[in-house]
Each structure stands twice: as structure tokens, then as C-alpha cells.
Design a protein around this motif. Structure first.
Motif, PDB file in Angstrom:
ATOM      1  N   PHE A 196       0.852  -1.192   0.000  1.00 35.78           N
ATOM      2  CA  PHE A 196       0.000   0.000   0.000  1.00 35.78           C
ATOM      3  C   PHE A 196       0.879   1.230   0.000  1.00 35.78           C
ATOM      4  CE2 PHE A 196      -2.954   3.016   2.180  1.00 35.78           C
ATOM      5  CZ  PHE A 196      -3.987   2.960   1.250  1.00 35.78           C
ATOM      6  N   GLU A 197       0.786   2.030  -1.088  1.00 39.15           N
ATOM      7  CA  GLU A 197       1.626   3.221  -1.182  1.00 39.15           C
ATOM      8  C   GLU A 197       0.780   4.473  -1.012  1.00 39.15           C
ATOM      9  OE1 GLU A 197       4.462   3.121  -4.382  1.00 39.15           O
ATOM     10  OE2 GLU A 197       4.829   5.277  -4.185  1.00 39.15           O
ATOM     11  N   THR A 198       1.283   5.372  -0.146  1.00 40.15           N
ATOM     12  CA  THR A 198       0.623   6.657   0.065  1.00 40.15           C
ATOM     13  C   THR A 198       1.629   7.753  -0.262  1.00 40.15           C
ATOM     14  OG1 THR A 198       1.362   6.867   2.347  1.00 40.15           O
ATOM     15  CG2 THR A 198      -0.699   5.686   1.992  1.00 40.15           C
ATOM     16  N   SER A 199       1.190   9.027  -0.074  1.00 37.54           N
ATOM     17  CA  SER A 199       2.104  10.134  -0.358  1.00 37.54           C
ATOM     18  C   SER A 199       3.333  10.075   0.541  1.00 37.54           C
ATOM     19  CB  SER A 199       1.361  11.458  -0.166  1.00 37.54           C
ATOM     20  OG  SER A 199       0.895  11.585   1.154  1.00 37.54           O
ATOM     21  N   TYR A 200       3.284   9.345   1.668  1.00 37.92           N
ATOM     22  CA  TYR A 200       4.393   9.378   2.613  1.00 37.92           C
ATOM     23  C   TYR A 200       5.178   8.082   2.725  1.00 37.92           C
ATOM     24  CZ  TYR A 200       0.899   7.245   5.680  1.00 37.92           C
ATOM     25  OH  TYR A 200      -0.048   6.416   6.210  1.00 37.92           O
ATOM     26  N   GLY A 201       4.727   7.021   2.073  1.00 41.57           N
ATOM     27  CA  GLY A 201       5.511   5.787   2.203  1.00 41.57           C
ATOM     28  C   GLY A 201       4.802   4.568   1.675  1.00 41.57           C
ATOM     29  N   ARG A 202       5.484   3.416   1.836  1.00 38.41           N
ATOM     30  CA  ARG A 202       4.984   2.161   1.281  1.00 38.41           C
ATOM     31  C   ARG A 202       4.923   1.104   2.371  1.00 38.41           C
ATOM     32  NH1 ARG A 202       5.389  -0.592  -3.962  1.00 38.41           N
ATOM     33  NH2 ARG A 202       6.069  -2.707  -3.539  1.00 38.41           N
ATOM     34  N   LEU A 203       3.790   0.431   2.457  1.00 41.91           N
ATOM     35  CA  LEU A 203       3.556  -0.554   3.517  1.00 41.91           C
ATOM     36  C   LEU A 203       3.427  -1.938   2.878  1.00 41.91           C
ATOM     37  CD1 LEU A 203       2.853  -0.148   6.635  1.00 41.91           C
ATOM     38  CD2 LEU A 203       0.464  -0.428   5.951  1.00 41.91           C
ATOM     39  N   VAL A 240     -13.503   1.307  -0.685  1.00 42.76           N
ATOM     40  CA  VAL A 240     -12.139   0.770  -0.702  1.00 42.76           C
ATOM     41  C   VAL A 240     -11.167   1.917  -0.955  1.00 42.76           C
ATOM     42  CG1 VAL A 240     -12.318   0.149  -3.163  1.00 42.76           C
ATOM     43  CG2 VAL A 240     -10.640  -1.023  -1.703  1.00 42.76           C
ATOM     44  N   SER A 241     -10.024   1.855  -0.276  1.00 40.99           N
ATOM     45  CA  SER A 241      -8.992   2.866  -0.413  1.00 40.99           C
ATOM     46  C   SER A 241      -7.854   2.287  -1.251  1.00 40.99           C
ATOM     47  CB  SER A 241      -8.513   3.268   0.992  1.00 40.99           C
ATOM     48  OG  SER A 241      -7.402   4.124   0.906  1.00 40.99           O
ATOM     49  N   ILE A 242      -7.516   2.973  -2.350  1.00 39.97           N
ATOM     50  CA  ILE A 242      -6.554   2.443  -3.319  1.00 39.97           C
ATOM     51  C   ILE A 242      -5.227   3.188  -3.202  1.00 39.97           C
ATOM     52  CG2 ILE A 242      -6.172   2.017  -5.779  1.00 39.97           C
ATOM     53  CD1 ILE A 242      -8.714   0.724  -5.144  1.00 39.97           C
ATOM     54  N   GLY A 243      -4.149   2.433  -3.002  1.00 38.68           N
ATOM     55  CA  GLY A 243      -2.824   3.029  -2.890  1.00 38.68           C
ATOM     56  C   GLY A 243      -2.344   3.613  -4.213  1.00 38.68           C
ATOM     57  N   ILE A 244      -1.242   4.368  -4.139  1.00 34.17           N
ATOM     58  CA  ILE A 244      -0.670   4.966  -5.346  1.00 34.17           C
ATOM     59  C   ILE A 244      -0.145   3.856  -6.261  1.00 34.17           C
ATOM     60  CG2 ILE A 244       1.290   6.342  -6.182  1.00 34.17           C
ATOM     61  CD1 ILE A 244       0.801   8.172  -3.690  1.00 34.17           C
ATOM     62  N   GLN A 245      -0.565   3.899  -7.528  1.00 40.24           N
ATOM     63  CA  GLN A 245      -0.163   2.906  -8.532  1.00 40.24           C
ATOM     64  C   GLN A 245       0.092   3.687  -9.813  1.00 40.24           C
ATOM     65  OE1 GLN A 245       1.026   0.423 -10.496  1.00 40.24           O
ATOM     66  NE2 GLN A 245       0.017  -0.950  -9.033  1.00 40.24           N
ATOM     67  N   THR A 246       1.384   3.950 -10.085  1.00 40.61           N
ATOM     68  CA  THR A 246       1.690   4.887 -11.174  1.00 40.61           C
ATOM     69  C   THR A 246       1.427   4.281 -12.559  1.00 40.61           C
ATOM     70  OG1 THR A 246       3.983   4.248 -10.879  1.00 40.61           O
ATOM     71  CG2 THR A 246       3.313   6.357  -9.924  1.00 40.61           C
ATOM     72  N   GLY A 253     -18.270  -5.174  -5.717  1.00 40.55           N
ATOM     73  CA  GLY A 253     -19.410  -4.469  -5.127  1.00 40.55           C
ATOM     74  C   GLY A 253     -19.053  -3.244  -4.298  1.00 40.55           C
ATOM     75  N   TYR A 254     -17.758  -2.927  -4.146  1.00 37.85           N
ATOM     76  CA  TYR A 254     -17.401  -1.745  -3.339  1.00 37.85           C
ATOM     77  C   TYR A 254     -18.114  -0.510  -3.888  1.00 37.85           C
ATOM     78  CZ  TYR A 254     -14.144  -4.492  -0.679  1.00 37.85           C
ATOM     79  OH  TYR A 254     -13.618  -5.442   0.166  1.00 37.85           O
ATOM     80  N   LYS A 255     -18.688   0.291  -2.989  1.00 42.78           N
ATOM     81  CA  LYS A 255     -19.608   1.354  -3.401  1.00 42.78           C
ATOM     82  C   LYS A 255     -18.971   2.731  -3.476  1.00 42.78           C
ATOM     83  CE  LYS A 255     -23.843  -0.932  -2.151  1.00 42.78           C
ATOM     84  NZ  LYS A 255     -24.569  -1.483  -1.004  1.00 42.78           N
ATOM     85  N   ARG A 256     -17.694   2.824  -3.125  1.00 46.06           N
ATOM     86  CA  ARG A 256     -17.017   4.116  -3.172  1.00 46.06           C
ATOM     87  C   ARG A 256     -15.527   3.855  -3.271  1.00 46.06           C
ATOM     88  NH1 ARG A 256     -14.537   5.816   1.766  1.00 46.06           N
ATOM     89  NH2 ARG A 256     -13.179   4.516   0.562  1.00 46.06           N
ATOM     90  N   VAL A 257     -14.857   4.639  -4.100  1.00 44.71           N
ATOM     91  CA  VAL A 257     -13.414   4.456  -4.291  1.00 44.71           C
ATOM     92  C   VAL A 257     -12.686   5.689  -3.779  1.00 44.71           C
ATOM     93  CG1 VAL A 257     -11.581   4.273  -6.026  1.00 44.71           C
ATOM     94  CG2 VAL A 257     -13.660   2.888  -6.255  1.00 44.71           C
ATOM     95  N   LYS A 258     -11.666   5.444  -2.965  1.00 43.44           N
ATOM     96  CA  LYS A 258     -10.808   6.537  -2.498  1.00 43.44           C
ATOM     97  C   LYS A 258      -9.430   6.314  -3.091  1.00 43.44           C
ATOM     98  CE  LYS A 258      -8.771   7.290   2.016  1.00 43.44           C
ATOM     99  NZ  LYS A 258      -9.080   7.464   3.442  1.00 43.44           N
ATOM    100  N   LEU A 259      -8.927   7.330  -3.782  1.00 44.81           N
ATOM    101  CA  LEU A 259      -7.613   7.233  -4.411  1.00 44.81           C
ATOM    102  C   LEU A 259      -6.605   8.065  -3.627  1.00 44.81           C
ATOM    103  CD1 LEU A 259      -6.026   6.283  -7.009  1.00 44.81           C
ATOM    104  CD2 LEU A 259      -6.444   8.602  -7.873  1.00 44.81           C
ATOM    105  N   LYS A 260      -5.473   7.446  -3.291  1.00 48.11           N
ATOM    106  CA  LYS A 260      -4.381   8.205  -2.666  1.00 48.11           C
ATOM    107  C   LYS A 260      -3.714   9.046  -3.744  1.00 48.11           C
ATOM    108  CE  LYS A 260      -4.543   6.467   1.517  1.00 48.11           C
ATOM    109  NZ  LYS A 260      -4.643   7.255   2.747  1.00 48.11           N
ATOM    110  N   ASN A 316      -3.079  12.734   2.330  1.00 45.97           N
ATOM    111  CA  ASN A 316      -2.243  12.536   3.517  1.00 45.97           C
ATOM    112  C   ASN A 316      -1.208  13.662   3.680  1.00 45.97           C
ATOM    113  OD1 ASN A 316      -2.871   9.299   2.791  1.00 45.97           O
ATOM    114  ND2 ASN A 316      -3.047   9.896   4.938  1.00 45.97           N
ATOM    115  N   SER A 317      -1.672  14.893   3.619  1.00 45.86           N
ATOM    116  CA  SER A 317      -0.846  16.069   3.932  1.00 45.86           C
ATOM    117  C   SER A 317       0.250  16.381   2.917  1.00 45.86           C
ATOM    118  CB  SER A 317      -0.183  15.927   5.320  1.00 45.86           C
ATOM    119  OG  SER A 317      -1.149  15.711   6.317  1.00 45.86           O
TER     120      SER A 317
END
Ligand code: OSB
Ligand code: MG
Length: 369
Positions: free
Chosen positions: A19-26, A135-141, A157-164, A191-192
Motif C-alpha cells: 500500500f503506497e501513500t504520499s508518505y511511504g509504502r507498507l 475501498v482505499s486504493i494506494g498509489i499505482q503509477t 461491489g465496493y460502493k465508493r473508491v478513495k484514491l491516494k 495525507n498532507s
């Protein structure tokens, strides 16, 4: 009720997809499971969700362990507790450290519900048996891969998508998603990663019919968020900023946001979370339930709380297989037609799988009376 014993599993679960966000990768999620036992042998379960790096907020799993062991447990075991609402007050002398507090406070709520033979949701208002989830989607270039990933979740069936998003990865992926899915409920979470200098750039996001923009600016900034909200059509949502009810009052009075991502651990537990829900209801702030890549324990808690009808906007509460190959529950959390059922059992309503816990975790005892 008297706490007689506190045990812990320190667990690391590999993630299915890094999972990649603006601040790092998990790539793996570390968390602790706390077991709090009363004088009758009832057991409450809580999760410590803090990350290993202080890159989302200040708290880390190590700082939280220190606070729990040195400062919170002595306060918790010293008292005869009549009701879990008292726990936040017991912890009052310890400043901040909300995730540490929440891990114990929510365990006491679970313990209290179990001891009273009740499901946790019976302590909340207007609940439903199942809730719509996102569902929250990590950064995928690689945008082809990004669209494939999102398509898979929408098919589930996820009803809303959140993109980092982050500077350099925002307009293009949003445009690609909107081209393929013109009507899905879509939002972004920075994420700031931006500053007030990006205000003209961020105004371009108004063109994409986003449900909201989460936490564009610094984790403790209310003024710049207020300035941006004034200059942009899309709703601003605060996540990292909100640690207390007082933060919500400040955000409301300054006009820093129109939505709040409420995470029970980030506000120190259920008692503060309930106050925030009441405040948002009164002020007509769109409040919804966020996530922290919790294990099934933290997500079962989130499901109980999000069963309240006020949570109309689908939260960051996905099925176990969105995060992990194997969850630590006897039965994983599953999605059906875009909804997840709220567990019906006592307390948070789920059981730990001892086998999985021992496979991925290390057990120790923190306190015995
Ligand atoms: O900012 O909401 C966030 C995960 C970890 C840390 C912070 C955040 C997130 C998510 C995913 O967006 C939420 C989830 O599905 O658990
Ligand atoms: Mg967020």
C-alpha cells in the motif's frame, strides 16, 4: 468490574498488495491485540493500530507500547470500573497518545458488552444489520494496473473508491478513473502532501465531481484548510487533524472542512468518537468511518460503530481479503453486494483464531493482579 489481567499478541500480517501513500509504502501491517480480563473471567479484545513509522501521525507502535505499559495500565487496573465511559476520564492525565488509549478503552467496551451479554451495537443509536463499504486504493503509477485494480473492486461491489494522491500523481489518474467510471462515488486522499502554494492546482480537482478531498495539508493545520475550503467547490475532509471533539469544533468554526473521516483509534476510543458523531449530526458535517488497515478485530469494532444510520457515506472498511491472505478471526469479514454484515455475537461479535495468532504473533502478559 475489575481488570485482573492484561495479555497481548504482537502480530505482523503480510499485505496482499503493498500500500503506497504520499508518505511511504507498507508491505506488512504490525499491530498488537490486547486481551483484558475481568474478575469473572470475561475477556475484552482491543487492537493497537499505530504504524511502525511516525509518518501518518506522531504515534508509533513503539511509543504506544511504552505509554500503554508505563502509564495507562497502572491507571486502568487501579480502579473499580462501573462503565467503559469512565476509562477516557481515567486516562485524562496522559496527554495525547490517542491510539494507545483507544486500544485499552475499546477492549474495556468489548469486555463490558460481553459481561452484559450484549452486542456492542446495542450501545449506539439507530443501527443497521449491514453497511455499505468503500475501498482505499494506494498509489499505482501504472495507470492500466490502477484501472484493473479498481475494476476488480467495483466488480466485488465496493460502493465508493478513495484514491491516494500526491503532487505529480493526481489529475492524470483521476482523469483515467473518471473516463472509465464516470459515475462512481470517487474521492481522493493526499495525507498532507500539499501546501497552500498548491491552491490553484487543487482547484482543478473541482472538474471531476469528487465526493471530497481528504487531508490535503499538514496534520495540524486548520487555517490553510479553511482558506482552501473557501476557494474550492469540492468538500474538504479532515483525517489527521482530528484527534478530539475540540478539533471538530475548531474545524467547524473556522470552516476548515465539510466532512470528517472519523477513526476511533485516532480520537482515543469509543467515548470520544460518540461525542464527535453527536457534534457532526448537530452541525450537519458529513461524518464517515475511516480505517487504519486494521486486523479483523479493529474492523469488527469499526463495523459495530459504523452500523449507526448516520454513517450513510461508505467507509474505509473493506473485507479481510482486501488486506490480508489470512485474517486473525475464526471467520474472515466478507463483502456481499457491496455490503458487509455487522457481526451479531457478543461485544464486537467476532472470535480470534488462536492458530493464526500464534503463526504471525508473539504472546506475552502485561499485567496480573
Ligand atoms: O489516510 O485514511 C488514511 C490507511 C492507513 C493509514 C491512513 C489511511 C489509510 C487508508 C486505508 O486510507 C483505510 C483502510 O482501508 O483501512
Ligand atoms: Mg486519510
Amino acid at each position: 468490574m475489575e481488570i485482573q489481567r492484561i495479555d497481548r499478541y504482537r502480530v505482523r500480517l503480510p499485505l496482499r498488495i503493498p500500500f503506497e501513500t504520499s508518505y511511504g509504502r507498507l508491505t506488512e501491517k504490525a499491530f498488537d491485540i490486547l486481551l483484558v480480563t475481568d474478575e469473572l473471567g470475561n475477556q475484552g479484545i482491543g487492537e493497537l493500530v499505530a504504524f511502525e513509522q511516525p509518518d501518518y501521525i506522531e504515534e508509533t507502535i513503539d511509543t504506544a507500547r511504552t505509554i500503554i505499559e508505563k502509564h495507562l495500565i497502572p491507571l486502568l487496573v487501579d480502579t473499580d470500573i462501573q462503565h467503559p465511559k469512565e476509562v477516557a476520564g481515567l486516562f485524562d492525565g496522559v496527554k495525547g497518545n490517542q491510539m494507545a488509549k483507544s486500544s485499552l478503552e475499546t477492549a474495556v467496551w468489548d469486555l463490558y458488552a460481553k459481561r452484559s451479554n450484549k452486542s456492542l451495537k446495542t450501545y449506539f443509536n439507530d443501527t443497521r444489520a449491514q453497511i455499505p463499504v468503500g475501498v482505499s486504493i494506494g498509489i499505482q503509477t501504472d495507470l492500466t494496473k490502477l484501472i484493473d485494480q479498481i475494476t476488480k473492486y467495483i466488480d466485488l461491489g465496493y460502493k465508493r473508491v478513495k484514491l491516494k494522491i500526491r503532487p505529480g500523481y493526481d489529475l492524470k489518474p483521476i482523469e483515467a478513473i473518471r473516463k472509465k467510471f464516470p459515475d462512481i462515488a470517487l474521492m481522493v486522499d493526499a495525507n498532507s502532501a500539499y501546501t497552500i502554494k498548491d491552491i490553484h492546482h487543487l482547484q482543478q480537482l473541482d472538474a471531476y465531481n469528487l465526493a471530497m478531498i481528504e487531508q490535503p495539508f499538514a496534520a495540524n493545520d486548520f487555517l490553510d484548510h479553511a482558506y482552501l475550503q473557501n476557494e474550492i467547490q469540492t468538500a474538504i475532509c479532515l483525517d489527521e487533524n482530528i484527534r478530539t471533539l475540540r478539533d471538530c469544533e475548531l474545524a467547524f468554526s473556522l470552516g476548515s472542512c465539510r466532512s470528517i473521516n472519523l477513526k476511533i483509534p485516532r480520537v482515543g476510543g469509543l467515548t470520544e468518537a460518540m461525542k464527535i458523531v453527536d457534534f457532526c449530526k448537530e452541525k450537519e458535517i458529513l461524518v464517515w468511518l475511516g480505517g487504519m488497515f486494521e486486523s479483523g478485530i479493529g474492523r469488527a469494532l469499526n463495523l459495530q460503530f459504523a452500523s449507526q444510520k448516520i454513517f450513510t457515506f461508505p467507509g474505509d472498511i473493506s473485507a479481510s481479503d482486501r488486506y490480508y491472505y489470512e485474517d486473525i478471526l475464526t471467520e474472515p469479514i466478507e463483502i456481499r453486494d457491496g455490503d458487509i454484515r455487522v457481526p451479531d455475537g457478543l461485544g464486537i461479535g467476532v472470535d480470534l483464531s488462536q492458530n493464526t495468532l500464534l503463526k504471525y504473533g508473539v504472546y506475552d502478559t502485561l499485567f496480573i493482579k
